[in-house]
Design an enzyme around this catalytic site. Structure first.
Site, short mmCIF file in Angstrom:
data_model
loop_
_atom_site.label_atom_id
_atom_site.label_comp_id
_atom_site.label_asym_id
_atom_site.label_seq_id
_atom_site.Cartn_x
_atom_site.Cartn_y
_atom_site.Cartn_z
N HIS A 1 -84.19 59.89 -25.46
CA HIS A 1 -82.91 60.59 -25.66
C HIS A 1 -82.65 60.77 -27.15
O HIS A 1 -83.17 60.01 -27.98
CB HIS A 1 -81.74 59.80 -25.06
N HIS B 1 -84.38 56.35 -13.04
CA HIS B 1 -83.17 57.15 -13.20
C HIS B 1 -83.46 58.64 -13.07
O HIS B 1 -84.51 59.12 -13.50
CB HIS B 1 -82.51 56.86 -14.54
N HIS C 1 -82.68 47.83 -19.60
CA HIS C 1 -81.98 49.03 -19.16
C HIS C 1 -81.95 49.08 -17.65
O HIS C 1 -80.91 49.35 -17.04
CB HIS C 1 -82.69 50.27 -19.74
N HIS D 1 -88.98 54.62 -15.65
CA HIS D 1 -88.02 54.00 -14.74
C HIS D 1 -87.47 55.06 -13.80
O HIS D 1 -87.78 56.24 -13.93
CB HIS D 1 -86.92 53.27 -15.50
N ASP E 1 -85.95 54.46 -21.97
CA ASP E 1 -84.60 54.15 -22.44
C ASP E 1 -84.47 52.71 -22.94
O ASP E 1 -83.37 52.15 -22.96
CB ASP E 1 -83.58 54.39 -21.32
N ASP F 1 -82.50 61.25 -14.57
CA ASP F 1 -82.79 62.04 -15.77
C ASP F 1 -84.17 61.73 -16.34
O ASP F 1 -84.50 62.18 -17.45
CB ASP F 1 -81.70 61.86 -16.83
N HIS F 2 -84.98 60.99 -15.58
CA HIS F 2 -86.36 60.72 -15.96
C HIS F 2 -87.36 61.09 -14.87
O HIS F 2 -88.54 61.25 -15.15
CB HIS F 2 -86.53 59.25 -16.35
#
Length: 223
Positions: A175, A56, A113, A54, A137, A58-59
């Site tokens: 995570h 985001h 998510h 996805h 996530d 942090d990915h």
């Protein structure tokens, strides 16, 4: 296919897939470039693919930096994430298949998510081997991802889809939320004996991330 689990940021994991025979690698959800580049150097491997679950930051935060070093790498992501994943070239739908090395993954559409979230399930080549699920996530140990764009109904459907995978599936979560998830689970289901046992097991182990975000324990590779 070897899987290397690389710590990133304060509680993330990046997954690097390695084909030692061809000396190539793919990375799943690269939050940071440095851990990936260090691992590639240690392995003597060339990055050929980036698989994103996805959009985001942090990915996908390292997509651009990795493409600068490996301009021929192909960036994959969900079709609904068009325009949101840096460098995306391949737009995947439910049921599509992608390959790396000697393994092939089925793409699963798992919104909740985010509205566009996908997962990659690499089925085993032989009945006595494990499959590998990279679920971003959507699913964590002891919990699921927070709903940002999707609905509870979508998340339940997505989790049901993942639950239907074979029992011989390794789940690679993005995570490290295990202890916190179990603490919350016990706050709403405190009499659950399985949860109690799992909490004791996890609590007794060294935690993978220190309070300052640095990594100090945990497995990094699975063959």
């Amino acid at each position: 296919m070897q899987v290397h689990r690389l710590p990133a940021l304060s509680d993330n994991y990046i997954f690097l897939l390695h084909d030692p025979e061809r000396r190539i690698a793919a990375v799943i959800d690269p939050a940071e470039a440095i851990p990936v580049l260090h691992c590639l150097k240690e392995l003597g491997a060339t990055l050929v693919a980036i698989f994103n679950t996805h959009h985001h930051a942090d990915h996908v935060g390292a997509n651009t930096a990795l493409l600068q070093r490996f301009p021929d790498a192909v960036v994959y992501g969900g079709a609904e994430d068009r325009g949101r994943i840096p460098g995306q070239q391949v737009f995947l739908h439910e049921g599509d298949r992608v390959s790396f090395g000697d393994r092939t993954a089925e793409v699963l559409f798992v919104p909740g998510h985010t509205r566009a979230h996908i997962a990659y399930y690499f089925s085993p080549n032989h009945p006595d081997e494990m499959g590998d699920l990279f679920c971003g996530d959507t699913l964590f140990a002891g919990g699921c991802g927070r709903l940002f764009e999707g609905t509870p109904t979508q998340m339940v459907s997505s989790l049901s889809k993942l639950r239907a995978l074979p029992d011989t599936t390794r789940v690679w979560c993005a995570h490290e939320y295990t202890l916190k998830n179990l603490e919350f689970a016990l706050s709403v289901d405190g009499n659950n004996a399985d949860l109690q046992q799992r909490f004791v097991e996890v609590k007794s182990r060294p935690q993978p991330f220190r309070s300052n975000g640095s990594f100090y324990a945990g497995d990094r590779k699975a063959n």
